[in-house]
Design a protein around this motif. Structure first.
Motif, mmCIF file in Angstrom:
data_model
loop_
_atom_site.group_PDB
_atom_site.id
_atom_site.type_symbol
_atom_site.label_atom_id
_atom_site.label_comp_id
_atom_site.label_asym_id
_atom_site.label_seq_id
_atom_site.Cartn_x
_atom_site.Cartn_y
_atom_site.Cartn_z
ATOM 1 N N ILE A 142 54.351 57.818 -24.547
ATOM 2 C CA ILE A 142 53.286 56.811 -24.663
ATOM 3 C C ILE A 142 53.826 55.430 -24.303
ATOM 4 C CG2 ILE A 142 51.739 55.630 -26.279
ATOM 5 C CD1 ILE A 142 51.563 58.313 -27.830
ATOM 6 N N PHE A 143 55.002 55.087 -24.816
ATOM 7 C CA PHE A 143 55.576 53.766 -24.566
ATOM 8 C C PHE A 143 55.849 53.556 -23.076
ATOM 9 C CE2 PHE A 143 59.159 50.596 -25.677
ATOM 10 C CZ PHE A 143 58.274 49.540 -25.733
ATOM 11 N N LYS A 144 56.362 54.573 -22.415
ATOM 12 C CA LYS A 144 56.595 54.476 -20.966
ATOM 13 C C LYS A 144 55.282 54.219 -20.230
ATOM 14 C CE LYS A 144 60.727 57.371 -20.585
ATOM 15 N NZ LYS A 144 61.264 58.635 -20.073
ATOM 16 N N ASN A 145 54.225 54.915 -20.633
ATOM 17 C CA ASN A 145 52.932 54.716 -19.975
ATOM 18 C C ASN A 145 52.386 53.308 -20.200
ATOM 19 O OD1 ASN A 145 52.164 57.118 -18.494
ATOM 20 N ND2 ASN A 145 52.329 58.142 -20.461
ATOM 21 N N ILE A 146 52.585 52.774 -21.397
ATOM 22 C CA ILE A 146 52.149 51.399 -21.681
ATOM 23 C C ILE A 146 52.919 50.427 -20.783
ATOM 24 C CG2 ILE A 146 52.195 49.559 -23.413
ATOM 25 C CD1 ILE A 146 51.659 51.794 -25.535
ATOM 26 N N LEU A 147 54.236 50.597 -20.694
ATOM 27 C CA LEU A 147 55.035 49.707 -19.864
ATOM 28 C C LEU A 147 54.685 49.828 -18.389
ATOM 29 C CD1 LEU A 147 58.494 50.034 -21.658
ATOM 30 C CD2 LEU A 147 56.871 48.126 -21.799
ATOM 31 N N LEU A 148 54.423 51.036 -17.937
ATOM 32 C CA LEU A 148 53.997 51.224 -16.553
ATOM 33 C C LEU A 148 52.686 50.510 -16.273
ATOM 34 C CD1 LEU A 148 54.929 54.961 -15.932
ATOM 35 C CD2 LEU A 148 55.878 52.959 -14.754
ATOM 36 N N ALA A 149 51.780 50.510 -17.253
ATOM 37 C CA ALA A 149 50.510 49.808 -17.090
ATOM 38 C C ALA A 149 50.746 48.300 -16.942
ATOM 39 C CB ALA A 149 49.601 50.087 -18.278
ATOM 40 N N LEU A 150 51.772 47.785 -17.607
ATOM 41 C CA LEU A 150 52.077 46.352 -17.500
ATOM 42 C C LEU A 150 52.513 45.957 -16.086
ATOM 43 C CD1 LEU A 150 54.037 45.698 -20.823
ATOM 44 C CD2 LEU A 150 51.744 44.889 -20.234
ATOM 45 N N VAL A 151 53.260 46.837 -15.405
ATOM 46 C CA VAL A 151 53.734 46.490 -14.056
ATOM 47 C C VAL A 151 52.723 46.828 -12.981
ATOM 48 C CG1 VAL A 151 56.190 46.582 -14.598
ATOM 49 C CG2 VAL A 151 55.052 48.640 -13.786
ATOM 50 N N ARG A 152 51.655 47.487 -13.330
ATOM 51 C CA ARG A 152 50.634 47.841 -12.339
ATOM 52 C C ARG A 152 49.604 46.746 -12.124
ATOM 53 N NH1 ARG A 152 49.736 53.701 -14.666
ATOM 54 N NH2 ARG A 152 51.514 54.716 -13.720
ATOM 55 N N ASP A 153 49.685 45.668 -12.881
ATOM 56 C CA ASP A 153 48.681 44.602 -12.762
ATOM 57 C C ASP A 153 48.401 44.203 -11.363
ATOM 58 O OD1 ASP A 153 47.815 44.319 -15.294
ATOM 59 O OD2 ASP A 153 49.159 42.674 -15.812
#
Length: 153
Positions: A142-153
């Motif tokens: 879950i944490f990896k997915n949250i962080l990936l969402a941050l760099v996808r902006d």
């Protein structure tokens, strides 16, 4: 304010007071200044001055040992990628999540409110329906997915 925080603040103040991109100080000198063991200095360096917080630490041990702390200039994306590729394995403890979140707040990548939301979404209460032995695995995913969402902006 605890000793660890005092040492961190002292080193950060030194970083802010120099025009260089690094500071250099004797480990024993620092330990004497704070009346502590050199191992306490090592603890501060390994927990508060990590690459994902934007620091690189060089250290030489021994009587004339020194510490060199270099401030790394990284973009938000580089920092998050460093966390994804070097800090989070297949599993992660809640303590490590909290440590990373504090660093992301300090670097102004997350607000305190955002970090708190992430923290509560990954704590044991939120994962209570997951077997105890599997929580660190689910938490990391879950944490990896949250962080990936941050760099996808």
């Amino acid at each position: 304010m605890g000793l660890t925080t005092q040492i961190e603040k002292f080193l950060l103040d030194m970083m802010n007071d120099t025009e260089k991109e690094f500071i250099e100080i004797g480990r024993n000198e620092l330990a004497e200044r704070f009346n502590c063991a050199p191992s306490q200095i090592n603890y501060v360096l390994t927990t508060r001055f990590t690459p994902y917080k934007g620091y690189y630490v060089e250290s030489r041990r021994g009587g004339r040992g020194y510490i060199k702390i270099i401030k790394l200039e990284m973009t938000e994306e580089q920092l998050i990628n460093k966390i994804l590729n070097g800090t989070i394995d297949k599993t992660i403890t809640l303590d490590k999540v909290l440590h990373i979140l504090r660093g992301l707040v300090q670097e102004d990548i997350l607000t305190i409110k955002e970090a708190r939301i992430i923290q509560h979404s990954l704590d044991d209460n939120a994962l209570r329906h997951i077997e105890v032995n599997d929580r660190s695995l689910v938490r990391a995913s879950i944490f990896k997915n949250i962080l990936l969402a941050l760099v996808r902006d």
